[in-house]
Design a protein around this motif. Structure first.
Motif, short mmCIF file in Angstrom:
data_model
loop_
_atom_site.label_atom_id
_atom_site.label_comp_id
_atom_site.label_asym_id
_atom_site.label_seq_id
_atom_site.Cartn_x
_atom_site.Cartn_y
_atom_site.Cartn_z
N VAL A 57 39.58 41.49 39.37
CA VAL A 57 38.74 41.51 40.56
C VAL A 57 39.57 41.99 41.74
CG1 VAL A 57 37.21 39.64 39.80
CG2 VAL A 57 39.26 39.11 41.14
N GLU A 58 38.89 42.26 42.85
CA GLU A 58 39.56 42.57 44.10
C GLU A 58 39.18 41.52 45.12
OE1 GLU A 58 38.39 46.49 45.26
OE2 GLU A 58 40.03 47.44 44.18
N VAL A 59 40.18 40.98 45.81
CA VAL A 59 39.92 40.04 46.90
C VAL A 59 40.48 40.66 48.18
CG1 VAL A 59 39.95 38.02 45.41
CG2 VAL A 59 42.06 38.75 46.54
N PHE A 60 39.88 40.29 49.30
CA PHE A 60 40.31 40.83 50.58
C PHE A 60 41.18 39.81 51.31
CE2 PHE A 60 36.90 43.69 49.63
CZ PHE A 60 37.26 44.88 50.24
N LEU A 61 42.43 40.19 51.55
CA LEU A 61 43.35 39.37 52.31
C LEU A 61 43.58 40.00 53.68
CD1 LEU A 61 46.03 38.52 49.57
CD2 LEU A 61 43.96 37.25 50.18
N LEU A 103 41.53 43.70 56.98
CA LEU A 103 41.27 43.24 55.62
C LEU A 103 41.73 44.33 54.66
CD1 LEU A 103 37.73 41.55 55.68
CD2 LEU A 103 39.99 40.53 56.03
N VAL A 104 42.54 43.92 53.68
CA VAL A 104 43.05 44.86 52.70
C VAL A 104 42.77 44.27 51.32
CG1 VAL A 104 45.08 46.09 51.83
CG2 VAL A 104 44.87 45.58 54.28
N ASN A 105 42.21 45.11 50.42
CA ASN A 105 41.88 44.60 49.09
C ASN A 105 43.12 44.52 48.21
OD1 ASN A 105 41.73 47.47 49.30
ND2 ASN A 105 40.87 47.56 47.24
N VAL A 106 43.17 43.46 47.42
CA VAL A 106 44.31 43.18 46.54
C VAL A 106 43.76 42.89 45.15
CG1 VAL A 106 46.23 41.61 46.08
CG2 VAL A 106 45.69 42.25 48.43
N ASP A 107 44.39 43.45 44.13
CA ASP A 107 43.97 43.21 42.75
C ASP A 107 44.43 41.83 42.29
OD1 ASP A 107 44.71 46.63 41.93
OD2 ASP A 107 42.79 45.74 42.44
N ARG A 108 43.53 41.13 41.64
CA ARG A 108 43.85 39.82 41.05
C ARG A 108 43.18 39.71 39.69
NH1 ARG A 108 44.82 35.77 45.08
NH2 ARG A 108 46.40 36.61 46.50
N ASN A 109 43.67 38.78 38.88
CA ASN A 109 43.00 38.37 37.64
C ASN A 109 42.51 36.95 37.84
OD1 ASN A 109 42.86 40.39 35.72
ND2 ASN A 109 44.92 40.02 34.93
N VAL A 110 41.25 36.67 37.52
CA VAL A 110 40.73 35.32 37.68
C VAL A 110 40.25 34.79 36.33
CG1 VAL A 110 40.02 35.73 40.07
CG2 VAL A 110 38.37 36.11 38.24
N GLN A 111 40.42 33.51 36.16
CA GLN A 111 39.91 32.82 34.99
C GLN A 111 38.55 32.22 35.34
OE1 GLN A 111 41.53 32.82 32.05
NE2 GLN A 111 43.19 34.04 32.94
#
Length: 199
Positions: A59-63, A69-77
């Protein structure tokens, strides 16, 4: 005195000639070369995502970085609670991810988050639109940065209507459709997400 004055005038004329020879021309037109380059890169190498468990959902989250705001790639469970829909599970996982402290690499790149832990997501109540999300914390009680982060992250990942998300607080609090715009992403501290009340 006349000799001194002549020498002074000659010196000024000579200085003017030297300056003219430098190729620097005076101008009355203001110039704008944009903002000075930021010392904060707001970029990660991608190793953060690679180091996380491969069984998660990308997913992408905005930090927040450099007041944007800049999108960052993450993996979520994703939780496997059968009492909730996939949309609600994804929304909750995204909220939890936003509330996590940035990794060491993200901190070094200048990333931060204003979302606090403990915010829950639930699906629509009776009479709500099918795409509505109810948060345990009323959206109007969130900081401007946190609201922008949540709106843009949910609209990007869990919204059926790209760019917008329908959210409300607990109980019978009013629902509103929030939009993530380029202005919100570039100035989340001062530019509130456009909002429409949902009847």
């Amino acid at each position: 005195m006349n000799g001194r004055r002549l020498r002074a005038v000659a010196a000024v004329v000579g200085l003017a000639g030297v300056l003219a020879g430098c190729g620097i021309r005076t101008t009355e037109v203001p110039t704008d070369y944009g903002a000075a380059p930021s010392r904060v890169p707001c970029v990660t190498s991608g190793s953060t995502l690679a180091s996380q468990s491969g069984s998660g959902v990308p997913v992408e989250v905005f930090l927040v970085c450099a007041s944007q705001l800049v999108n960052v790639d993450r993996n979520v469970q994703l939780p496997t609670d059968k009492a909730t829909t996939d949309r609600v599970r994804i929304a909750q996982a995204l909220l939890d991810e936003l509330a996590k402290a940035p990794s060491d690499e993200e901190k070094q790149a200048g990333f931060a988050t204003d979302v606090r832990g403990g915010t829950g997501a639930s699906g629509p109540r009776k009479g709500d639109p099918a795409d509505a999300l109810r948060l345990s914390t009323p959206p109007e009680n969130l900081s401007t940065f946190a609201l922008a982060q949540i709106v843009c992250t949910l609209a990007d990942n869990a919204s059926s209507d790209g760019g917008t998300v329908v959210m409300g607080g607990p109980g019978n609090s009013p629902l509103r459709r929030y939009e993530c715009t380029p202005e919100v992403r570039s100035r989340p501290g001062t530019e509130a997400p456009p909002v429409q009340t949902v009847e």
